[in-house]
Design a protein around this motif. Structure first.
Motif, PDB file in Angstrom:
ATOM      1  N   PRO A  73       0.798  -1.234   0.000  1.00 60.99           N
ATOM      2  CA  PRO A  73       0.000   0.000   0.000  1.00 60.99           C
ATOM      3  C   PRO A  73       0.827   1.279   0.000  1.00 60.99           C
ATOM      4  O   PRO A  73       0.504   2.232  -0.715  1.00 60.99           O
ATOM      5  N   ALA A  74       1.888   1.331   0.793  1.00 61.23           N
ATOM      6  CA  ALA A  74       2.693   2.554   0.844  1.00 61.23           C
ATOM      7  C   ALA A  74       3.352   2.831  -0.506  1.00 61.23           C
ATOM      8  O   ALA A  74       3.491   3.988  -0.914  1.00 61.23           O
ATOM      9  N   ASP A  75       3.765   1.780  -1.211  1.00 59.94           N
ATOM     10  CA  ASP A  75       4.354   1.964  -2.538  1.00 59.94           C
ATOM     11  C   ASP A  75       3.315   2.490  -3.523  1.00 59.94           C
ATOM     12  O   ASP A  75       3.617   3.332  -4.377  1.00 59.94           O
ATOM     13  N   LYS A  76       2.081   1.985  -3.393  1.00 57.09           N
ATOM     14  CA  LYS A  76       1.026   2.456  -4.291  1.00 57.09           C
ATOM     15  C   LYS A  76       0.665   3.907  -3.992  1.00 57.09           C
ATOM     16  O   LYS A  76       0.345   4.679  -4.902  1.00 57.09           O
ATOM     17  N   ALA A  77       0.712   4.303  -2.722  1.00 54.30           N
ATOM     18  CA  ALA A  77       0.442   5.704  -2.366  1.00 54.30           C
ATOM     19  C   ALA A  77       1.482   6.627  -2.985  1.00 54.30           C
ATOM     20  O   ALA A  77       1.168   7.750  -3.396  1.00 54.30           O
ATOM     21  N   ALA A  78       2.720   6.159  -3.065  1.00 53.96           N
ATOM     22  CA  ALA A  78       3.791   6.969  -3.633  1.00 53.96           C
ATOM     23  C   ALA A  78       3.918   6.791  -5.142  1.00 53.96           C
ATOM     24  O   ALA A  78       4.735   7.466  -5.775  1.00 53.96           O
ATOM     25  N   TYR A 113      -5.078   5.045  -1.212  1.00 55.41           N
ATOM     26  CA  TYR A 113      -3.879   4.665  -0.470  1.00 55.41           C
ATOM     27  C   TYR A 113      -3.192   5.881   0.135  1.00 55.41           C
ATOM     28  O   TYR A 113      -3.167   6.965  -0.467  1.00 55.41           O
ATOM     29  N   PHE A 114      -2.611   5.669   1.330  1.00 57.32           N
ATOM     30  CA  PHE A 114      -1.956   6.735   2.076  1.00 57.32           C
ATOM     31  C   PHE A 114      -0.497   6.370   2.340  1.00 57.32           C
ATOM     32  O   PHE A 114      -0.153   5.183   2.416  1.00 57.32           O
ATOM     33  N   PRO A 115       0.368   7.377   2.493  1.00 57.55           N
ATOM     34  CA  PRO A 115       1.805   7.100   2.686  1.00 57.55           C
ATOM     35  C   PRO A 115       2.121   6.222   3.886  1.00 57.55           C
ATOM     36  O   PRO A 115       3.134   5.516   3.889  1.00 57.55           O
ATOM     37  N   ASP A 116       1.263   6.246   4.932  1.00 59.19           N
ATOM     38  CA  ASP A 116       1.531   5.419   6.106  1.00 59.19           C
ATOM     39  C   ASP A 116       1.071   3.977   5.937  1.00 59.19           C
ATOM     40  O   ASP A 116       1.124   3.179   6.880  1.00 59.19           O
ATOM     41  N   GLY A 117       0.603   3.635   4.735  1.00 59.44           N
ATOM     42  CA  GLY A 117       0.175   2.276   4.473  1.00 59.44           C
ATOM     43  C   GLY A 117      -1.302   2.030   4.700  1.00 59.44           C
ATOM     44  O   GLY A 117      -1.799   0.929   4.418  1.00 59.44           O
ATOM     45  N   ARG A 118      -2.009   3.024   5.183  1.00 58.55           N
ATOM     46  CA  ARG A 118      -3.441   2.845   5.398  1.00 58.55           C
ATOM     47  C   ARG A 118      -4.179   2.802   4.062  1.00 58.55           C
ATOM     48  O   ARG A 118      -3.761   3.389   3.064  1.00 58.55           O
TER      49      ARG A 118
END
Length: 460
Positions: A73-78, A113-118
């Motif tokens: 998730p964090a990779d997808k947010a970025a 998706y959010f940078p903290d993985g949420r």
């Protein structure tokens, strides 16, 4: 709107909200302090609503919708799993909301998706903005309709300013480079809009001229647009269109005609949606590509000018044996595709800003009210003149036109209730409303929804 802030048990707070009236005397014995009254009359400090055209505002928001992937998730947010041009966009617009379309979700939901993985899965009815629990008002879909269906774009567009880039690789990079540069080097004349209107008596092109082109011509006949040109009647030929594009370099191009749907299979796919002139000759894509000015916005009012959808939504609405059904069937056999004019002109080294066109064939039923014959072209005319020339982002400029889709579906539901009660006389109206709603929603934006015309005050 952060879902983590919702109370676990709303019922548990009921007693604390109960009004204690034991200390209140009757209204006749109350004494009102005048200073309190004056304070109560002061306006509440609620602020002002955000400007819906300001996509940079956090209460409005801008986002990108990509196909779902299996990355963390964090990779997808970025956007680490996205193509380099998408990462370039995120770097240039750091507050961009990252969303993914997942075919396993029910329609109306997307993953965010959010940078903290949420991860959140908000509904398309969510409020606008970049805060948790919200979705941006401006959404750029990056992917083909095979990757993210046309139906997703239709659903998002009912409440949001939505564009699509059906590009990848170098073509996507070309568009992003031009957009993020502010369309540097796009030598277009914003004071020279060009219209080209085919009008064949007795068919849909005559209706398109009467309902859309003529009102639009009246709006663009303005002293601030001294080089406005409208080619019609004997001048609506492919030769005159190509010559005018080369000579005038218009920032806004509006064509109204039949779209080419000749042949089947690969032959149809290679020429789908190309404008057809007054002599029934198609305007060839190579010739268009050579003269269409970089940085222009092109509205192509024509059958299949944006592409095709398979299976077609119209199959059960058209009578067997009709020409309309034959065309729909041939086009739907291509599957969900993008017209070649779109991918060529948006993906070339010096691309267009945007193309607005139709998915599937377009119909005359959407142009007038059946019972009153009232024309319904005003919203389109306003979008392509007043709204764009006021500097509105192109996705927002068509918001009133998009709102009509919801009204048509509402009328259909009301009419369907009568059918359910045994009134068989409404069958024809049900068909017309359904077809009209589908036709209206299938006018789509290809390009980023935040692009605008060059400002008038910067033009000579």
């Amino acid at each position: 709107d952060d879902e983590s802030a919702l109370p676990a048990d709303p019922a548990s707070t009921t007693m604390s909200r109960t009004l204690d009236t034991s200390s209140l005397s009757s209204a006749s014995s109350l004494h009102l302090d005048s200073s309190l009254l004056a304070d109560a009359q002061r306006p509440l400090d609620l602020g002002l609503p955000p400007n819906a055209t300001d996509w940079r505002n956090n209460e409005v928001g801008y986002g990108v919708l990509l196909p779902e992937s299996d990355h963390p998730p964090a990779d997808k947010a970025a956007g680490l799993d996205a193509q380099q041009p998408v990462r370039d966009l995120l770097a240039a617009r750091p507050n961009t909301v990252m969303m993914r379309w997942d075919a396993s979700l029910r329609p109306g939901l997307v993953n965010r998706y959010f940078p903290d993985g949420r991860v959140q899965t908000p509904d398309l009815l969510s409020g606008y903005g970049v805060a948790k629990g919200r979705l941006p008002r401006y959404v750029l879909i990056i992917g083909s309709p095979q990757e993210i269906p046309w139906s997703v774009q239709y659903a998002l567009s009912t409440r949001r300013a939505v564009g699509r880039l059906p590009l990848s690789g170098d073509a996507l990079g070309n568009y992003m480079t031009a957009m993020l540069s502010g369309w540097a080097g796009a030598d277009v004349d914003v004071r020279a809009p060009l219209m080209w209107t085919v009008d064949i008596p007795g068919d849909i092109t005559a209706e398109m001229r009467a309902v859309i082109a003529n009102p639009l011509e009246a709006r663009l006949t303005d002293s601030r647009l001294p080089r406005f040109l409208h080619l019609t009647d004997g001048h609506a030929t492919r030769a005159e269109l190509l010559a005018a594009l080369a000579a005038a370099r218009p920032a806004l191009v509006i064509t109204s005609s039949h779209g080419l749907t000749a042949g089947t299979g690969p032959q149809l796919a290679e020429t789908l949606g190309l404008p057809v002139d007054a002599h029934h000759l198609p305007v060839e894509l190579t010739a268009l590509d050579a003269v269409m000015p970089p940085g222009a916005i092109w509205h192509v009012q024509a059958c299949c000018s944006a592409g095709s959808e398979g299976p077609s939504k119209y199959t059960g609405l058209l009578a067997p044996g009709t020409t309309a059904l034959a065309v729909v069937t041939a086009v739907a056999a291509l599957g969900s595709t993008v017209a070649p004019l779109v991918t060529r002109l948006l993906g070339r080294e010096r691309p267009l800003r945007a193309v607005i066109g139709h998915v599937e064939p377009t119909f005359d039923w959407t142009l007038r009210v059946a019972e009153t014959v009232q024309g319904l072209g005003n919203d389109l005319a306003a979008a392509l003149s007043t709204n764009l020339y006021a500097g509105q982002p192109i996705g927002h400029a068509f918001s009133d036109y998009r709102a009509g889709v919801g009204e048509l579906h509402t009328q259909w539901a009301t009419c369907y209730d009568k059918r359910a009660d045994g009134d068989t006389t409404v069958r024809a109206r049900l068909t017309r409303l359904r077809l009209t709603a589908f036709d209206r929603q299938s006018l789509v934006l290809l390009g980023d929804p935040t692009v605008t015309l060059p400002p008038l005050d910067s033009a000579r």
